[in-house]
Enzyme design. Structure first.
Site, PDB file in Angstrom:
ATOM      1  N   THR A  61       1.188  -1.247  -0.059  1.00 32.90           N
ATOM      2  CA  THR A  61      -0.141  -0.337   0.132  1.00 32.90           C
ATOM      3  C   THR A  61       1.040   1.257  -0.220  1.00 32.90           C
ATOM      4  O   THR A  61       0.035   2.158   0.178  1.00 32.90           O
ATOM      5  CB  THR A  61      -1.024   0.284   1.335  1.00 32.90           C
ATOM      6  OG1 THR A  61      -0.590   0.018   2.817  1.00 32.90           O
ATOM      7  CG2 THR A  61      -1.277  -1.077   1.417  1.00 32.90           C
ATOM      8  N   THR A 100      -9.970  -0.145  -3.789  1.00 32.27           N
ATOM      9  CA  THR A 100     -10.094   0.989  -3.527  1.00 32.27           C
ATOM     10  C   THR A 100     -10.418   2.287  -4.950  1.00 32.27           C
ATOM     11  O   THR A 100     -10.986   1.769  -6.354  1.00 32.27           O
ATOM     12  CB  THR A 100      -8.014   1.618  -3.817  1.00 32.27           C
ATOM     13  OG1 THR A 100      -7.913   2.870  -3.696  1.00 32.27           O
ATOM     14  CG2 THR A 100      -7.219   1.397  -5.469  1.00 32.27           C
ATOM     15  N   TYR A 124       0.399   2.111  -7.421  1.00 35.58           N
ATOM     16  CA  TYR A 124      -0.356   1.369  -6.757  1.00 35.58           C
ATOM     17  C   TYR A 124      -1.358   0.922  -7.543  1.00 35.58           C
ATOM     18  O   TYR A 124      -1.748   0.203  -7.160  1.00 35.58           O
ATOM     19  CB  TYR A 124       0.097   2.198  -6.159  1.00 35.58           C
ATOM     20  CG  TYR A 124      -1.245   1.960  -4.950  1.00 35.58           C
ATOM     21  CD1 TYR A 124      -1.026   0.669  -3.782  1.00 35.58           C
ATOM     22  CD2 TYR A 124      -2.023   2.545  -4.572  1.00 35.58           C
ATOM     23  CE1 TYR A 124      -2.012   0.133  -2.769  1.00 35.58           C
ATOM     24  CE2 TYR A 124      -3.459   2.082  -3.511  1.00 35.58           C
ATOM     25  CZ  TYR A 124      -3.521   1.013  -2.985  1.00 35.58           C
ATOM     26  OH  TYR A 124      -5.133   0.653  -2.659  1.00 35.58           O
ATOM     27  N   LYS A 128      -3.730  -1.621  -8.730  1.00 41.71           N
ATOM     28  CA  LYS A 128      -5.108  -2.430  -7.673  1.00 41.71           C
ATOM     29  C   LYS A 128      -6.381  -2.236  -8.486  1.00 41.71           C
ATOM     30  O   LYS A 128      -7.219  -3.481  -8.908  1.00 41.71           O
ATOM     31  CB  LYS A 128      -5.150  -1.324  -7.056  1.00 41.71           C
ATOM     32  CG  LYS A 128      -4.555  -1.343  -5.542  1.00 41.71           C
ATOM     33  CD  LYS A 128      -4.581  -2.077  -4.729  1.00 41.71           C
ATOM     34  CE  LYS A 128      -6.068  -2.578  -3.845  1.00 41.71           C
ATOM     35  NZ  LYS A 128      -5.734  -3.928  -3.114  1.00 41.71           N
TER      36      LYS A 128
END
Ligand SMILES: NC(=O)c1ccc[n+]([C@@H]2O[C@H](COP(=O)([O-])OP(=O)(O)OC[C@H]3O[C@@H](n4cnc5c(N)ncnc54)[C@H](OP(=O)(O)O)[C@@H]3O)[C@@H](O)[C@H]2O)c1
Length: 248
Positions: A61, A100, A124, A128
């Protein structure tokens, strides 16, 4: 119901475990015994636990770190989610995958579950988004897009011109625990679990009344204008679950 949780030591996971433990049989092995990047150990853990639900909250994360070490981020977020899918298939579990709001670009806000994601703003977020597609390979899956902050606002300033539907982790975690506890009865494939649209400054002031207003133009990185999620579907579902005879 038996729930295998990954990421139980994380910010979200540590809030979820006591909540889930009151209604389900929770197994939450740490990374030492269940490294999500090792498919065989993930499958074994799921089969040994006879999991009905795998709540996959483990992730890489560190958004800035992901730009420097893409391999590590890809391994945990993409390969780890492929392995979660394989583990769910192996024991016939439903995969509840934590995702997310970053899968959206963040220019207009109010994103609904069916809206087309992307483009993404950082590595990131890319991992995801790819991880969501890995989770979709499981026969039974539920992708939960969310966003949260630590219990206390950690900065002296907060942006007035960045809008979000995120909330503090202790506000979000009970909803995600309710989703996991009722996962077998939830038909949706994607759910947005967050709260109402507000500025980050407004959110910060709720727990840090002295926080100072700031503009995202001052940030060292480009930030979106509005990453808020449409949470209407979850609100309706939650109301249904909470009614007498409901399941939550
Ligand atoms: N934080 C946010 O604002 C936010 C927003 C939207 C969505 N999310 C998503 O919510 C989920 C939880 O985020 P978080 O903020 O709670 O994360 P976090 O505090 O960074 O915790 C990450 C968790 O993943 C575990 N983990 C990492 N690599 C692993 C591996 N190879 N094998 C097993 N476990 C591993 C960590 O274990 P160790 O303790 O051993 O390191 C830790 O329990 C993630 O899917 C994240 O993408 C977070």
């Amino acid at each position: 119901m038996k729930v295998l949780v990954t990421g139980g030591s994380g910010r979200l996971g540590s809030e979820l475990l006591p909540l889930l433990g009151s209604t389900t049989d929770v197994h939450a092995p740490g990374r030492a015994s269940l490294d999500v990047t090792h498919r065989a150990s993930f499958v074994t853990a799921a089969v040994d636990a006879a999991a009905d639900v795998i709540l996959h909250a483990a992730a890489y994360t560190d958004v800035a770190g992901a730009e420097r070490d893409r391999d590590a981020c890809w391994l945990v977020n993409v390969v780890g989610t492929r392995n979660a899918a394989a583990a769910a298939e192996a024991c016939g579990a439903k995969l509840v995958h934590v995702s997310t709001d970053y899968v959206f670009w963040g220019d207009r806000g109010g994103y609904a579950e069916g809206d087309t994601p992307g483009p993404v703003r950082n590595y990131y977020a890319l991992t995801k988004l790819v991880a969501e597609e890995a989770a979709r390979r499981t026969a039974r899956h539920l992708i939960v897009r969310t966003s949260f902050r630590p219990r206390q606002w950690p900065y002296p300033r907060a942006f007035t011109d960045l809008y979000t539907s995120q909330d503090y982790v202790d506000v979000i975690a009970p909803d995600i625990a309710a989703v996991a506890a009722n996962a077998l009865a939830i038909e949706d494939e994607v759910l947005h679990v967050a709260t109402e649209r507000k500025s980050v400054y407004e959110l910060a002031r709720r727990r840090a009344p002295d926080v100072q207003p700031a503009s995202k133009a001052e940030a060292p990185v480009a930030l979106p204008d509005d990453v808020s999620l449409d949470v209407g579907r979850w609100r309706a579902l939650r109301a249904q679950l909470m009614t007498p005879g409901g399941r939550a």
